[in-house]
Design a protein around this motif. Structure first.
Motif, PDB file in Angstrom:
ATOM      1  N   UNK A 113      38.704  39.634  12.407  1.00 12.98           N
ATOM      2  CA  UNK A 113      39.967  40.338  12.204  1.00 12.98           C
ATOM      3  C   UNK A 113      40.699  40.428  13.537  1.00 12.98           C
ATOM      4  N   UNK A 114      41.972  40.800  13.479  1.00 14.94           N
ATOM      5  CA  UNK A 114      42.804  40.765  14.678  1.00 14.94           C
ATOM      6  C   UNK A 114      42.349  41.783  15.716  1.00 14.94           C
ATOM      7  N   UNK A 115      41.838  42.920  15.266  1.00 17.98           N
ATOM      8  CA  UNK A 115      41.378  43.930  16.217  1.00 17.98           C
ATOM      9  C   UNK A 115      40.177  43.424  17.005  1.00 17.98           C
ATOM     10  N   UNK A 116      39.249  42.760  16.330  1.00 22.46           N
ATOM     11  CA  UNK A 116      38.100  42.203  17.032  1.00 22.46           C
ATOM     12  C   UNK A 116      38.540  41.110  17.989  1.00 22.46           C
ATOM     13  N   UNK A 117      39.473  40.278  17.548  1.00 25.64           N
ATOM     14  CA  UNK A 117      39.969  39.202  18.407  1.00 25.64           C
ATOM     15  C   UNK A 117      40.689  39.751  19.632  1.00 25.64           C
ATOM     16  N   UNK A 118      41.211  40.958  19.533  1.00 21.77           N
ATOM     17  CA  UNK A 118      41.969  41.550  20.637  1.00 21.77           C
ATOM     18  C   UNK A 118      41.070  42.094  21.737  1.00 21.77           C
ATOM     19  N   UNK A 119      39.780  42.268  21.472  1.00 20.31           N
ATOM     20  CA  UNK A 119      38.898  42.867  22.477  1.00 20.31           C
ATOM     21  C   UNK A 119      38.829  42.006  23.725  1.00 20.31           C
ATOM     22  N   UNK A 120      38.540  40.716  23.550  1.00 21.27           N
ATOM     23  CA  UNK A 120      38.475  39.817  24.703  1.00 21.27           C
ATOM     24  C   UNK A 120      39.850  39.699  25.354  1.00 21.27           C
ATOM     25  N   UNK A 121      40.892  39.624  24.532  1.00 21.22           N
ATOM     26  CA  UNK A 121      42.260  39.515  25.053  1.00 21.22           C
ATOM     27  C   UNK A 121      42.628  40.747  25.883  1.00 21.22           C
ATOM     28  N   UNK A 122      42.358  41.932  25.374  1.00 19.60           N
ATOM     29  CA  UNK A 122      42.706  43.154  26.096  1.00 19.60           C
ATOM     30  C   UNK A 122      41.950  43.271  27.407  1.00 19.60           C
ATOM     31  N   UNK A 123      40.696  42.831  27.403  1.00 19.29           N
ATOM     32  CA  UNK A 123      39.932  42.813  28.650  1.00 19.29           C
ATOM     33  C   UNK A 123      40.585  41.870  29.656  1.00 19.29           C
ATOM     34  N   UNK A 124      41.038  40.722  29.150  1.00 19.80           N
ATOM     35  CA  UNK A 124      41.717  39.767  30.025  1.00 19.80           C
ATOM     36  C   UNK A 124      43.013  40.326  30.603  1.00 19.80           C
ATOM     37  N   UNK A 125      43.753  41.077  29.798  1.00 18.31           N
ATOM     38  CA  UNK A 125      44.996  41.688  30.270  1.00 18.31           C
ATOM     39  C   UNK A 125      44.711  42.651  31.417  1.00 18.31           C
ATOM     40  N   UNK A 126      43.655  43.445  31.269  1.00 18.23           N
ATOM     41  CA  UNK A 126      43.299  44.378  32.339  1.00 18.23           C
ATOM     42  C   UNK A 126      42.896  43.633  33.606  1.00 18.23           C
ATOM     43  N   UNK A 127      42.223  42.503  33.443  1.00 23.69           N
ATOM     44  CA  UNK A 127      41.862  41.697  34.609  1.00 23.69           C
ATOM     45  C   UNK A 127      43.101  41.168  35.307  1.00 23.69           C
ATOM     46  N   UNK A 128      44.078  40.723  34.528  1.00 25.03           N
ATOM     47  CA  UNK A 128      45.339  40.225  35.109  1.00 25.03           C
ATOM     48  C   UNK A 128      46.032  41.329  35.890  1.00 25.03           C
ATOM     49  N   UNK A 129      46.097  42.509  35.340  1.00 25.39           N
ATOM     50  CA  UNK A 129      46.797  43.616  35.985  1.00 25.39           C
ATOM     51  C   UNK A 129      46.130  44.009  37.313  1.00 25.39           C
ATOM     52  N   UNK A 130      44.847  43.720  37.435  1.00 21.43           N
ATOM     53  CA  UNK A 130      44.138  44.042  38.673  1.00 21.43           C
ATOM     54  C   UNK A 130      44.223  42.926  39.712  1.00 21.43           C
ATOM     55  N   UNK A 131      44.902  41.840  39.376  1.00 21.47           N
ATOM     56  CA  UNK A 131      45.009  40.695  40.283  1.00 21.47           C
ATOM     57  C   UNK A 131      46.491  40.382  40.504  1.00 21.47           C
ATOM     58  N   UNK A 132      47.016  40.704  41.677  1.00 21.41           N
ATOM     59  CA  UNK A 132      48.445  40.572  41.948  1.00 21.41           C
ATOM     60  C   UNK A 132      48.920  39.131  41.786  1.00 21.41           C
ATOM     61  N   UNK A 133      48.104  38.180  42.226  1.00 23.67           N
ATOM     62  CA  UNK A 133      48.508  36.777  42.154  1.00 23.67           C
ATOM     63  C   UNK A 133      48.696  36.324  40.706  1.00 23.67           C
ATOM     64  N   UNK A 134      47.736  36.650  39.846  1.00 24.64           N
ATOM     65  CA  UNK A 134      47.837  36.261  38.433  1.00 24.64           C
ATOM     66  C   UNK A 134      48.972  37.019  37.744  1.00 24.64           C
TER      67      UNK A 134
END
Length: 530
Positions: A113-134
């Motif tokens: 389901x979309x909520x489960x699929x969003x778990x990896x995506x949301x983790x990736x978004x947080x990683x991006x926000x912690x990396x100024x270059x990305x």
């Protein structure tokens, strides 16, 4: 896959497989630029654990074809929960989005389901926000669950589970999270066949073990195991499985790290011990513990019977000693293409009850079912634990004759049968003088003998002699429970066959009703009987 000794940049592993250390280093170094996002690790640089680096990332990205393209196109990664699956999957997705050198890369997160699929995506978004270059190189559209990288015209987005809408996608990478929860194979097939235009695509299934062995996840797990064992060769498929062997003692904590490579880092040993203690006390939780914490495939979501208790109650069953003795039967006719089970129960003076099961399976489709179900029906037939009937459906004439022969050997007082599935066989057996008693399969009829079955098993007074077919079925049983606390074996929830246990419960019902020492055990134990 074990890595070769490093003596330069490019190494031949076999005649047509090579390891490019520079490419492996590139993936490892990219992920190390990211930061963790959860718990005590939040904000800490993603320094890959040795098992993550050497058993997943380096071989996955460093193994190349002679032309330099990445060799692996599909990877099945299975490990117990809370070992950092989401974080490493997010790291891989971000590498494929930002650093794999693919113009117009399409990265997709998929799940049941979309909520489960969003778990990896949301983790990736947080990683991006912690990396100024990305963060500077992309645009995050959270409302659409999408990340866009304008410089390469690439994006990463979350997919819903509607397979019919996914045709026409051109993925460079798909992260398929918790594949075991996928209700069917449609989405997997659509996404795995959509890579044709990509030079080196990557499909990664990252999951814990499940229980549905007819699922797309078990299909991939089985395929991965066959590659690991060397039964087949597929140079494009990369299997990574961390699990406690299915035949091992799940209570042996020395084995737990096999399924939990992050034990002591991501995974807390004390929590595992607490869950194991709970599983030891609550049989219904054992499969959950084995599946989620030991990464073992089970036959159903929740187990009704404690198999250690089952084995302890094996006792001895000597057919010659039972010759001519009084007994009661349970007959589960199931369907004409399925297993037919007939179980006899012999109440003894020492308060134990001996169980003698008989099973039949159609001969013509038996070998097909052995391959499909991975159940050793053929071995059981060879060893005399099961019989075959001619054709591809149950031959009730053969079953009738076998039951009549059993009635000549033993004193069968009554046989309970499913009244919903009454057939000519029942009429024929009544014509031979056997007492046939219809028995409903609802809570009203099944709850009391089901509870009594469990009580006698725990007291080790049900002796089954270790019959392998009956043991397999006992391990398959999941019980249904209603609001009033009534229980019964549930064929719908149990993903494998339980006919012998159902027949045993029915036979025990007749035993209990005819016990003569004092009041009915149902009355003694305050069980409601309708």
């Amino acid at each position: 896959m074990s890595l070769p000794a490093i003596v330069g940049g490019l190494f031949v592993i076999t005649g047509d497989r090579m390891y490019d250390q520079a490419r492996a280093d590139r993936a490892v170094n990219f992920i190390k630029l990211l930061k963790h996002t959860k718990g005590k690790w939040a904000g800490v640089p993603f320094n890959l654990q040795p098992w993550q680096e050497n058993e997943i990332i380096r071989p996955l990205f460093g193994t190349v074809n002679p032309d330099g393209t990445r060799q692996y196109r599909t990877s099945y990664i299975q490990e117990a929960r809370k070992n950092g699956k989401s974080e490493i999957a997010s790291g891989i997705a971000l590498y494929m989005l930002f650093a794999d050198g693919e113009m117009g890369a399409e990265i997709y997160s998929a799940a049941a389901d979309r909520e489960q699929a969003s778990i990896v995506f949301n983790t990736g978004i947080q990683m991006i926000r912690q990396n100024k270059s990305l963060f500077k190189r992309c645009k995050i559209i959270e409302s659409q669950r999408r990340v866009i990288v304008p410089g390469t015209n690439s994006f990463w987005r979350v997919l819903s589970a509607d397979a019919f809408t996914k045709h026409g996608l051109n993925p460079h990478c798909v992260i398929f999270d918790e594949l075991h929860a996928q209700p069917n194979r449609e989405l997997w097939d659509v996404l795995s066949t959509g890579f044709g235009a990509r030079e080196q695509p990557l499909l990664i299934a990252i999951t814990t073990a499940g229980y549905d062995k007819n699922s797309i996840c078990y299909e991939q797990y089985d395929y991965a195991q066959r590659i690991i064992k060397g039964d087949i060769e597929d140079k494009t498929f990369f299997p990574v499985i961390f699990e406690v062997p299915p035949d091992a003692d799940w209570r042996d904590e020395k084995l737990w790290k096999l399924a939990n490579p992050g034990l002591g880092e991501f995974r807390n040993l004390d929590e595992l011990r607490q869950m194991a203690a709970r599983a030891a006390q609550v049989p219904a939780f054992q499969n959950t513990f084995r599946r989620l914490y030991l990464d073992q495939w089970t036959e159903q979501a929740e187990r009704w019977l404690d198999m250690a208790k089952w084995d302890e109650s094996a006792g001895e069953v000597n057919l010659d000693e039972l010759e001519g003795q009084e007994c009661y039967g349970g007959l589960d006719l199931a369907s004409t293409t399925d297993i037919v089970a007939f179980v006899l129960m012999f109440p003894r003076e020492d308060k134990n009850t001996k169980i003698v099961p008989l099973f039949w399976i159609p001969k013509d489709n038996m070998h097909e079912r052995v391959k499909r179900d991975r159940v050793p029906y053929d071995v059981w037939v060879r060893d005399g634990q099961m019989k075959t009937t001619d054709g591809n459906v149950a031959d009730y004439a053969t079953i009738r004759e076998d039951i009549i022969e059993a009635s000549k050997r033993w004193n069968i007082k009554e046989i309970a049968y499913d009244r919903w599935n009454a057939t000519q066989l029942v009429q024929d057996l009544m014509g031979e003088g056997l007492e046939m008693v219809p028995m409903g399969q609802g809570f009203a009829s099944m709850s009391a003998p089901t509870k009594e079955f469990e009580v006698r098993l725990l007291s080790k007074s049900l002796h089954h002699g270790g019959n392998p077919v009956l043991r397999w079925m006992a391990g398959n049983v999941q019980a249904a429970q209603d609001a009033a606390g009534n229980i019964k074996p549930d064929k719908k929830k149990s993903t494998e066959k339980i006919d012998g246990i159902v027949a045993s419960v029915m036979a025990l019902d007749r035993v209990v009703r005819h016990e003569t020492d004092g009041p009915s055990v149902y009355e003694e134990r305050d069980m409601i009987v309708l």
